[in-house]
Design a protein around this motif. Structure first.
Motif, PDB file in Angstrom:
ATOM      1  N   GLU A  43      41.158  11.053  15.385  1.00 55.36           N
ATOM      2  CA  GLU A  43      39.663  10.893  16.048  1.00 55.36           C
ATOM      3  C   GLU A  43      39.337   9.457  16.002  1.00 55.36           C
ATOM      4  N   LEU A  44      40.256   8.562  14.795  1.00 51.99           N
ATOM      5  CA  LEU A  44      39.675   7.306  15.214  1.00 51.99           C
ATOM      6  C   LEU A  44      40.729   6.447  16.514  1.00 51.99           C
ATOM      7  N   ASN A  45      41.340   6.604  16.908  1.00 51.57           N
ATOM      8  CA  ASN A  45      42.225   6.381  17.359  1.00 51.57           C
ATOM      9  C   ASN A  45      41.130   6.807  19.223  1.00 51.57           C
ATOM     10  N   ARG A  46      40.855   7.925  18.720  1.00 50.61           N
ATOM     11  CA  ARG A  46      40.443   8.553  20.315  1.00 50.61           C
ATOM     12  C   ARG A  46      38.831   7.433  20.680  1.00 50.61           C
ATOM     13  N   GLU A  47      37.906   7.017  19.478  1.00 51.76           N
ATOM     14  CA  GLU A  47      37.250   6.617  19.031  1.00 51.76           C
ATOM     15  C   GLU A  47      37.485   5.241  19.758  1.00 51.76           C
ATOM     16  N   LYS A  69      35.687   3.427  23.034  1.00 46.60           N
ATOM     17  CA  LYS A  69      34.645   2.002  22.791  1.00 46.60           C
ATOM     18  C   LYS A  69      36.318   0.581  23.720  1.00 46.60           C
ATOM     19  N   GLU A  70      36.972   1.277  23.855  1.00 51.38           N
ATOM     20  CA  GLU A  70      37.687   0.120  24.635  1.00 51.38           C
ATOM     21  C   GLU A  70      37.256   0.595  26.229  1.00 51.38           C
ATOM     22  N   ALA A  71      37.347   1.730  26.893  1.00 51.52           N
ATOM     23  CA  ALA A  71      37.196   1.959  27.836  1.00 51.52           C
ATOM     24  C   ALA A  71      35.140   1.559  27.829  1.00 51.52           C
ATOM     25  N   VAL A  72      34.548   2.156  27.384  1.00 56.64           N
ATOM     26  CA  VAL A  72      32.845   1.084  27.285  1.00 56.64           C
ATOM     27  C   VAL A  72      33.496  -0.221  27.506  1.00 56.64           C
ATOM     28  N   LYS A  73      34.043  -0.594  26.982  1.00 57.28           N
ATOM     29  CA  LYS A  73      33.770  -2.481  27.185  1.00 57.28           C
ATOM     30  C   LYS A  73      34.585  -2.417  27.955  1.00 57.28           C
ATOM     31  N   SER A  74      35.459  -2.279  28.237  1.00 55.84           N
ATOM     32  CA  SER A  74      36.256  -2.960  29.106  1.00 55.84           C
ATOM     33  C   SER A  74      34.964  -2.118  30.807  1.00 55.84           C
ATOM     34  N   GLN A  75      34.511  -0.936  31.127  1.00 58.22           N
ATOM     35  CA  GLN A  75      33.495  -1.149  31.811  1.00 58.22           C
ATOM     36  C   GLN A  75      32.146  -1.860  31.677  1.00 58.22           C
TER      37      GLN A  75
END
Length: 229
Positions: A182-186, A190-196
Motif C-alpha cells: 500500500e505504501l508503494n502504491r501511495e 504521489k509521484e504521479a500527482v507530482k509529475s502531473q
C-alpha cells in the motif's frame, strides 16, 4: 516310662511348641525367613535331609516296636486261672505300648507338619518379597510414566505456543507486506500527482508567456494605429 520314651515324649512336646510358634501370629514371614536363613540354621540346613531321614527312621522304628508290643499284649487271652497281679501287669504293659504308639505316631506326624510349615513360610516370605519388589517397580514405572506425560504435556504446550507465535508472526509478516504494498502504491500515486502538477505548472508558465506575448503584440498594434490617425 523308660529313658528312650522320655526323650521321645520330650521331643514331641518340643514339636508341639514349635508348631504353635509357627502357626500363631507371633512373627511375620520375613522374620521367620530371616531366622531360617541365619548362619546357625544355614549350617544345619546343609545336613537337613540327613537329620530328617535319621529322625524319621528312629521314630518309625519305635513306632513299629510299639505296634509289635500292642499286638503282643492284645493277643493275650484272659483266663480265670490268671492271677489278678499278672493281669494288671499285662494291662499296664498294653497301656504303655498304646501310649508309646501314640507318642511315636504324633512325633512322626509333627515332624512332617513342621517341615511343611517351614517350606510354606519360606515360600510365603519369598512371594511377599517378590510382590513388594513388583509393587515398587510398578510404582516407579507409574511415576516415570507420569513424569513423561507431564513432560509431553509441557512440550505440547510449548509446541502449541510456538505454533501460535509462528502463526502470529506469519500474520504480522503478511500485514507488513500488505502495508508495504500500500505504501508503494501511495508513493507511486504521489509521484504521479507530482509529475502531473509539474506538467500543469509548465503548461501554466507557457500559457502565461504566450499571454504576455499576445498582450505585448496587442499593445504595440494599438499604439501603431493611433499614430496613423
Amino acid at each position: 516310662m523308660s529313658l528312650v520314651w522320655t526323650l521321645i515324649a520330650t521331643f514331641l512336646y518340643a514339636e508341639i511348641i514349635v508348631v504353635l510358634l509357627l502357626v500363631l501370629p507371633i512373627a511375620s514371614p520375613y522374620k521367620w525367613s530371616r531366622f531360617f536363613k541365619s548362619k546357625f540354621l544355614a549350617m544345619l540346613a546343609q545336613q537337613a535331609h540327613l537329620y530328617f531321614f535319621l529322625i524319621m527312621g528312629v521314630l518309625v522304628l519305635f513306632l513299629l516296636e510299639a505296634i509289635r508290643e500292642m499286638r503282643k499284649y492284645s493277643s493275650h487271652e484272659n483266663t480265670g486261672e490268671v492271677h489278678l497281679n499278672v493281669e494288671m501287669q499285662h494291662s499296664m504293659r498294653l497301656f504303655r505300648a498304646q501310649r508309646n504308639f501314640y507318642i511315636s505316631g504324633f512325633a512322626i506326624f509333627l515332624v512332617l507338619v513342621i517341615r511343611r510349615l517351614v517350606t510354606l513360610i519360606s515360600a510365603q516370605a519369598s512371594l511377599l518379597a517378590q510382590s513388594e519388589a513388583s509393587m515398587k517397580q510398578a510404582q516407579s514405572a507409574t511415576d516415570r510414566a507420569r513424569s513423561l506425560m507431564e513432560v509431553q504435556k509441557t512440550d505440547s504446550a510449548k509446541e502449541a505456543t510456538e505454533d501460535t507465535t509462528l502463526t502470529e508472526l506469519n500474520k504480522l509478516k503478511e500485514r507488513v507486506q500488505e502495508l508495504t504494498s500500500e505504501l508503494n502504491r501511495e508513493k507511486k500515486d504521489k509521484e504521479a500527482v507530482k509529475s502531473q502538477a509539474e506538467s500543469i505548472n509548465r503548461e501554466y508558465d507557457r500559457l502565461t508567456e504566450e499571454y504576455s506575448k499576445l498582450q505585448k503584440q496587442i499593445t504595440i498594434g494599438a499604439a501603431g494605429g493611433t499614430k496613423d490617425d
